[in-house]
Design a protein around this motif. Structure first.
Motif, PDB file in Angstrom:
ATOM      1  N   ARG A  98      36.062  35.783  40.506  1.00 48.01           N
ATOM      2  CA  ARG A  98      36.309  36.551  41.711  1.00 48.01           C
ATOM      3  C   ARG A  98      36.469  38.030  41.363  1.00 48.01           C
ATOM      4  O   ARG A  98      37.371  38.437  40.631  1.00 48.01           O
ATOM      5  CB  ARG A  98      37.544  36.045  42.479  1.00 48.01           C
ATOM      6  CG  ARG A  98      37.965  36.905  43.678  1.00 48.01           C
ATOM      7  CD  ARG A  98      36.861  37.047  44.721  1.00 48.01           C
ATOM      8  NE  ARG A  98      37.320  37.816  45.882  1.00 48.01           N
ATOM      9  CZ  ARG A  98      36.525  38.209  46.876  1.00 48.01           C
ATOM     10  NH1 ARG A  98      35.231  37.905  46.839  1.00 48.01           N
ATOM     11  NH2 ARG A  98      36.999  38.889  47.882  1.00 48.01           N
ATOM     12  N   ILE A  99      35.560  38.828  41.890  1.00 51.69           N
ATOM     13  CA  ILE A  99      35.554  40.253  41.627  1.00 51.69           C
ATOM     14  C   ILE A  99      36.907  40.881  41.979  1.00 51.69           C
ATOM     15  O   ILE A  99      37.605  40.418  42.888  1.00 51.69           O
ATOM     16  CB  ILE A  99      34.410  40.933  42.432  1.00 51.69           C
ATOM     17  CG1 ILE A  99      34.192  42.375  41.999  1.00 51.69           C
ATOM     18  CG2 ILE A  99      34.692  40.836  43.914  1.00 51.69           C
ATOM     19  CD1 ILE A  99      33.609  42.536  40.642  1.00 51.69           C
ATOM     20  N   ASP A 100      37.267  41.919  41.278  1.00 48.97           N
ATOM     21  CA  ASP A 100      38.517  42.633  41.554  1.00 48.97           C
ATOM     22  C   ASP A 100      38.393  43.327  42.912  1.00 48.97           C
ATOM     23  O   ASP A 100      37.665  44.306  43.057  1.00 48.97           O
ATOM     24  CB  ASP A 100      38.756  43.655  40.441  1.00 48.97           C
ATOM     25  CG  ASP A 100      40.126  44.291  40.521  1.00 48.97           C
ATOM     26  OD1 ASP A 100      40.996  43.743  41.208  1.00 48.97           O
ATOM     27  OD2 ASP A 100      40.314  45.343  39.887  1.00 48.97           O
ATOM     28  N   ASN A 101      39.110  42.827  43.905  1.00 50.48           N
ATOM     29  CA  ASN A 101      38.945  43.266  45.293  1.00 50.48           C
ATOM     30  C   ASN A 101      40.316  43.502  45.902  1.00 50.48           C
ATOM     31  O   ASN A 101      41.121  42.572  46.032  1.00 50.48           O
ATOM     32  CB  ASN A 101      38.186  42.192  46.080  1.00 50.48           C
ATOM     33  CG  ASN A 101      37.871  42.598  47.503  1.00 50.48           C
ATOM     34  OD1 ASN A 101      38.439  43.562  48.033  1.00 50.48           O
ATOM     35  ND2 ASN A 101      36.981  41.875  48.137  1.00 50.48           N
ATOM     36  N   GLU A 102      40.590  44.742  46.292  1.00 51.91           N
ATOM     37  CA  GLU A 102      41.896  45.072  46.887  1.00 51.91           C
ATOM     38  C   GLU A 102      42.163  44.269  48.156  1.00 51.91           C
ATOM     39  O   GLU A 102      43.321  44.024  48.513  1.00 51.91           O
ATOM     40  CB  GLU A 102      41.970  46.563  47.193  1.00 51.91           C
ATOM     41  CG  GLU A 102      42.014  47.444  45.957  1.00 51.91           C
ATOM     42  CD  GLU A 102      42.171  48.908  46.309  1.00 51.91           C
ATOM     43  OE1 GLU A 102      42.258  49.215  47.522  1.00 51.91           O
ATOM     44  OE2 GLU A 102      42.227  49.739  45.378  1.00 51.91           O
ATOM     45  N   GLY A 103      41.106  43.851  48.844  1.00 50.13           N
ATOM     46  CA  GLY A 103      41.275  43.067  50.060  1.00 50.13           C
ATOM     47  C   GLY A 103      41.864  41.691  49.826  1.00 50.13           C
ATOM     48  O   GLY A 103      42.256  41.014  50.787  1.00 50.13           O
ATOM     49  N   ASP A 104      41.946  41.259  48.560  1.00 45.70           N
ATOM     50  CA  ASP A 104      42.510  39.942  48.249  1.00 45.70           C
ATOM     51  C   ASP A 104      44.036  39.963  48.177  1.00 45.70           C
ATOM     52  O   ASP A 104      44.655  38.935  47.879  1.00 45.70           O
ATOM     53  CB  ASP A 104      41.939  39.421  46.927  1.00 45.70           C
ATOM     54  CG  ASP A 104      40.475  39.041  47.051  1.00 45.70           C
ATOM     55  OD1 ASP A 104      40.022  38.725  48.167  1.00 45.70           O
ATOM     56  OD2 ASP A 104      39.772  39.047  46.022  1.00 45.70           O
TER      57      ASP A 104
ATOM     58  N   ILE B  39      44.597  40.053  43.817  1.00 47.29           N
ATOM     59  CA  ILE B  39      43.764  40.988  43.084  1.00 47.29           C
ATOM     60  C   ILE B  39      43.714  40.564  41.611  1.00 47.29           C
ATOM     61  O   ILE B  39      44.588  39.838  41.121  1.00 47.29           O
ATOM     62  CB  ILE B  39      44.280  42.433  43.207  1.00 47.29           C
ATOM     63  CG1 ILE B  39      45.720  42.546  42.680  1.00 47.29           C
ATOM     64  CG2 ILE B  39      44.168  42.928  44.639  1.00 47.29           C
ATOM     65  CD1 ILE B  39      46.229  43.967  42.599  1.00 47.29           C
TER      66      ILE B  39
ATOM     67  N   GLU C 154      30.916  37.294  38.351  1.00 43.25           N
ATOM     68  CA  GLU C 154      31.609  38.328  39.134  1.00 43.25           C
ATOM     69  C   GLU C 154      32.470  39.290  38.330  1.00 43.25           C
ATOM     70  O   GLU C 154      33.182  40.111  38.902  1.00 43.25           O
ATOM     71  CB  GLU C 154      32.443  37.720  40.284  1.00 43.25           C
ATOM     72  CG  GLU C 154      31.603  37.027  41.332  1.00 43.25           C
ATOM     73  CD  GLU C 154      32.332  36.786  42.650  1.00 43.25           C
ATOM     74  OE1 GLU C 154      33.332  37.470  42.911  1.00 43.25           O
ATOM     75  OE2 GLU C 154      31.865  35.920  43.407  1.00 43.25           O
TER      76      GLU C 154
ATOM     77  N   ASN D  89      33.375  42.609  36.692  1.00 43.97           N
ATOM     78  CA  ASN D  89      32.897  43.989  36.655  1.00 43.97           C
ATOM     79  C   ASN D  89      33.274  44.616  35.303  1.00 43.97           C
ATOM     80  O   ASN D  89      33.901  43.967  34.467  1.00 43.97           O
ATOM     81  CB  ASN D  89      33.451  44.788  37.841  1.00 43.97           C
ATOM     82  CG  ASN D  89      34.957  44.940  37.814  1.00 43.97           C
ATOM     83  OD1 ASN D  89      35.610  44.737  36.794  1.00 43.97           O
ATOM     84  ND2 ASN D  89      35.539  45.305  38.946  1.00 43.97           N
TER      85      ASN D  89
ATOM     86  N   GLU E 106      28.940  43.926  39.074  1.00 38.89           N
ATOM     87  CA  GLU E 106      29.176  42.537  38.673  1.00 38.89           C
ATOM     88  C   GLU E 106      28.183  42.079  37.622  1.00 38.89           C
ATOM     89  O   GLU E 106      27.065  42.592  37.534  1.00 38.89           O
ATOM     90  CB  GLU E 106      29.097  41.611  39.894  1.00 38.89           C
ATOM     91  CG  GLU E 106      30.189  41.820  40.911  1.00 38.89           C
ATOM     92  CD  GLU E 106      30.120  40.801  42.036  1.00 38.89           C
ATOM     93  OE1 GLU E 106      29.594  39.690  41.818  1.00 38.89           O
ATOM     94  OE2 GLU E 106      30.576  41.128  43.145  1.00 38.89           O
TER      95      GLU E 106
ATOM     96  N   TYR F 182      22.454  43.085  47.021  1.00 42.48           N
ATOM     97  CA  TYR F 182      22.959  43.045  45.654  1.00 42.48           C
ATOM     98  C   TYR F 182      21.961  42.398  44.701  1.00 42.48           C
ATOM     99  O   TYR F 182      21.495  41.283  44.947  1.00 42.48           O
ATOM    100  CB  TYR F 182      24.282  42.279  45.609  1.00 42.48           C
ATOM    101  CG  TYR F 182      25.321  42.835  46.552  1.00 42.48           C
ATOM    102  CD1 TYR F 182      25.897  44.077  46.316  1.00 42.48           C
ATOM    103  CD2 TYR F 182      25.697  42.118  47.680  1.00 42.48           C
ATOM    104  CE1 TYR F 182      26.848  44.588  47.189  1.00 42.48           C
ATOM    105  CE2 TYR F 182      26.637  42.636  48.563  1.00 42.48           C
ATOM    106  CZ  TYR F 182      27.215  43.867  48.310  1.00 42.48           C
ATOM    107  OH  TYR F 182      28.141  44.388  49.174  1.00 42.48           O
TER     108      TYR F 182
END
Length: 255
Positions: free
Chosen positions: A13-19, A23, A47, A49, A77, A116
């Motif tokens: 799971r990509i590093d995503n602030e929305g999580d 995160i 995924e 980065n 990614e 992508y």
């Protein structure tokens, strides 16, 4: 001589602030602990980065991690893969793009594909206890386009069929077991088996899905008892999960 290898496919799971609390930095120690507990010989990561790959290299010193980002500047990614330093020799490696121009960074198929790019990373490895080297592939097919996924699967299969050695392929295929892009591997006559055939859902969306979706796979033409494969449990600790996918493990024998 032969060796039975413990193989992971692992969407980070990509590093995503929305999580929110999930995160990457909050999950990282659980990821390292998972790998150090199960000690897989091979890992196909999806995924990751550049920051995440750097963290993995810093904290998983027993492994060599190879692979680059998927955009035209080799950022973003990746479909990186990892192998244990103490038992493998790296003969060669390559990242190619799932497109009509596989050696042009950042390229896509177009049509129904998302914006992508998608890649496949391969490593030609020799285990110290085996006579023959083998290929280890890792990929992540498009999340949006059915046709793009099918084209990507066919391209990966073509790469595999052009090489006579045994192989292992890990990946997040973003497709259910009955999808054409999965049948590309399971309904051919090349002796390829789905090592995850007996397993259930793998994408759980940080525990939000009552019935997880099966979209993560391990394919091989090596010796494998699919009944030995398993999904790594992830119940969440204070709402923090290892990932939004379960890591998946198969045991595969190489000669």
């Amino acid at each position: 001589m032969s060796a039975k290898l413990k193989v992971f496919t692992f969407n980070l799971r990509i590093d995503n602030e929305g999580d929110g609390i999930n995160i990457f930095d909050n999950r990282a120690e659980r990821i390292y602990a998972c790998i150090n507990t199960y000690k897989p010989d091979l890992i196909g990561f999806q995924e990751g980065n550049p920051y995440m790959r750097a963290c993995l290299r810093e904290n998983l010193r027993d492994y060599t991690i190879v692979g680059c980002g998927r955009d035209k500047r080799y950022r973003g990614e990746s479909a990186a893969l990892a192998f244990r330093n103490d038992v493998f020799e790296l003969i060669s490696m390559e990242t190619f793009w799932l497109s009509a121009q596989p050696h042009k960074p950042g390229t896509c198929y177009g049509a129904d594909q998302s914006p992508y790019p998608r890649v496949c990373t391969s490593a030609f490895l020799k285990h110290i206890d085996c006579e023959k080297p083998f290929w280890f592939y890792n990929t992540h097919l498009d999340h949006k386009g059915k046709q793009a996924r099918l084209q990507g699967a066919l391209q990966v299969l073509q790469y595999i069929s052009d090489r006579p050695e045994k192989f292992i392929l890990t990946g997040d295929f973003n497709a259910r077991p009955d999808a054409p892009e999965i049948k590309v591997f399971t309904e051919q006559e090349m002796g390829i088996m789905d090592a995850t055939a007996t397993l259930g859902g793998t994408f759980h969306k940080f525990g939000a899905l009552e019935t997880p979706h099966k979209i993560d796979y391990i394919f091989t033409n090596g010796n494998c008892d699919e009944n030995e494969s398993f999904i790594v449990p992830d119940e969440g600790v204070d709402g923090i999960y290892i990932s939004d996918h379960y890591p998946v493990c198969a045991l595969i024998e190489m000669e």
